[in-house]
Design an enzyme around this catalytic site. Structure first.
Site, PDB file in Angstrom:
ATOM      1  N   ARG A   1      43.184  31.997  32.028  1.00 33.78           N
ATOM      2  CA  ARG A   1      42.855  32.208  30.661  1.00 33.78           C
ATOM      3  C   ARG A   1      42.232  31.299  29.838  1.00 33.78           C
ATOM      4  NH1 ARG A   1      42.004  37.640  29.338  1.00 33.78           N
ATOM      5  NH2 ARG A   1      43.247  38.675  31.051  1.00 33.78           N
TER       6      ARG A   1
ATOM      7  N   SER B   1      34.166  37.583  35.124  1.00 36.99           N
ATOM      8  CA  SER B   1      34.433  35.964  34.464  1.00 36.99           C
ATOM      9  C   SER B   1      35.432  35.386  35.509  1.00 36.99           C
ATOM     10  CB  SER B   1      34.765  36.253  33.100  1.00 36.99           C
ATOM     11  OG  SER B   1      33.897  36.837  32.188  1.00 36.99           O
TER      12      SER B   1
ATOM     13  N   HIS C   1      38.513  30.758  30.762  1.00 39.65           N
ATOM     14  CA  HIS C   1      37.999  31.665  30.003  1.00 39.65           C
ATOM     15  C   HIS C   1      37.744  31.479  28.692  1.00 39.65           C
ATOM     16  CE1 HIS C   1      37.358  36.092  28.975  1.00 39.65           C
ATOM     17  NE2 HIS C   1      36.345  35.932  29.831  1.00 39.65           N
TER      18      HIS C   1
END
Length: 205
Positions: free
Chosen positions: A38, A14, A41
């Site tokens: 983050r 990812s 994601h």
């Protein structure tokens, strides 16, 4: 259909996809890159990257507070639920949300304020602590007023309230104060999952 089941491999892939699709991340300091990745994601949205605004001292102050075993105050329980409890325990950090306290509800009814506003007022000076607001613009407006009036001095404010009424404006106010380090997402986007992902990014560092 074949698919990956190893959590570590999924995360690694990812992050590689994020780096490939958002090459501008390479221009950021490494720790800021980690935070933005983050957030991407968590949202599955490459386009959110340029909306993330990080004060130059945010990461340093946030990490120092965590290593001191600070308290993290959240505006809603959804933020609290998203935090990595193992890491919080490892650093001796207590995470608190008082939105459901009966005393908060009673004070909100008596004064006509939102419960989120009351929780900020009841949190006190927040000296050296981290405040994480992922849902309620009224909480961020109140915190900004407390900071401006010298009533609160948190180490870091993570402000990502979401919505169309006050969310964008509250985050603009936070940035304009320039009195405490902050991490925010400009505009109407935001939410508890983003707020929690930012805290976790710091914890993983």
């Amino acid at each position: 259909m074949k698919f990956t089941v190893d959590p570590g491999a999924i995360e690694q892939e990812s992050m590689a996809i994020i780096e490939k699709n958002v090459p501008s991340l390479a221009l950021l300091p490494a720790r800021e890159q980690s935070i933005v990745k983050r957030i991407i994601h968590t949202t599955g949205d490459f386009n959110i990257a340029p909306l993330v605004k990080i004060h130059p001292q945010a990461v340093e102050r946030g990490l120092a507070a965590i290593h001191r075993g600070c308290t993290i105050f959240t505006d809603v329980n959804m933020v609290l639920a998203g935090l990595n409890n193992k890491k919080l325990t490892e650093f001796g950090v207590q995470a608190i949300c008082r939105i459901a306290d009966p005393s908060v509800a009673a004070e909100a009814t008596r004064t006509g304020q939102t419960r989120a506003m009351v929780t900020m007022r009841q949190a006190g000076a927040l000296q050296g602590d981290i405040v994480v607001i992922g849902n309620a613009p009224t909480a961020l407006f109140t915190l900004c007023a407390m900071i401006e009036q010298g009533e609160a001095d948190p180490a870091l404010v993570i402000g990502t309230p979401v919505g169309f009424v006050g969310a964008s404006e509250s985050k603009e106010l936070l940035v304009s104060l320039n009195k405490v380090p902050y991490i925010t997402v400009q505009g109407t986007r935001g939410g508890s999952t983003i707020a929690a992902s930012i805290v976790n990014a710091l914890l993983y560092m």
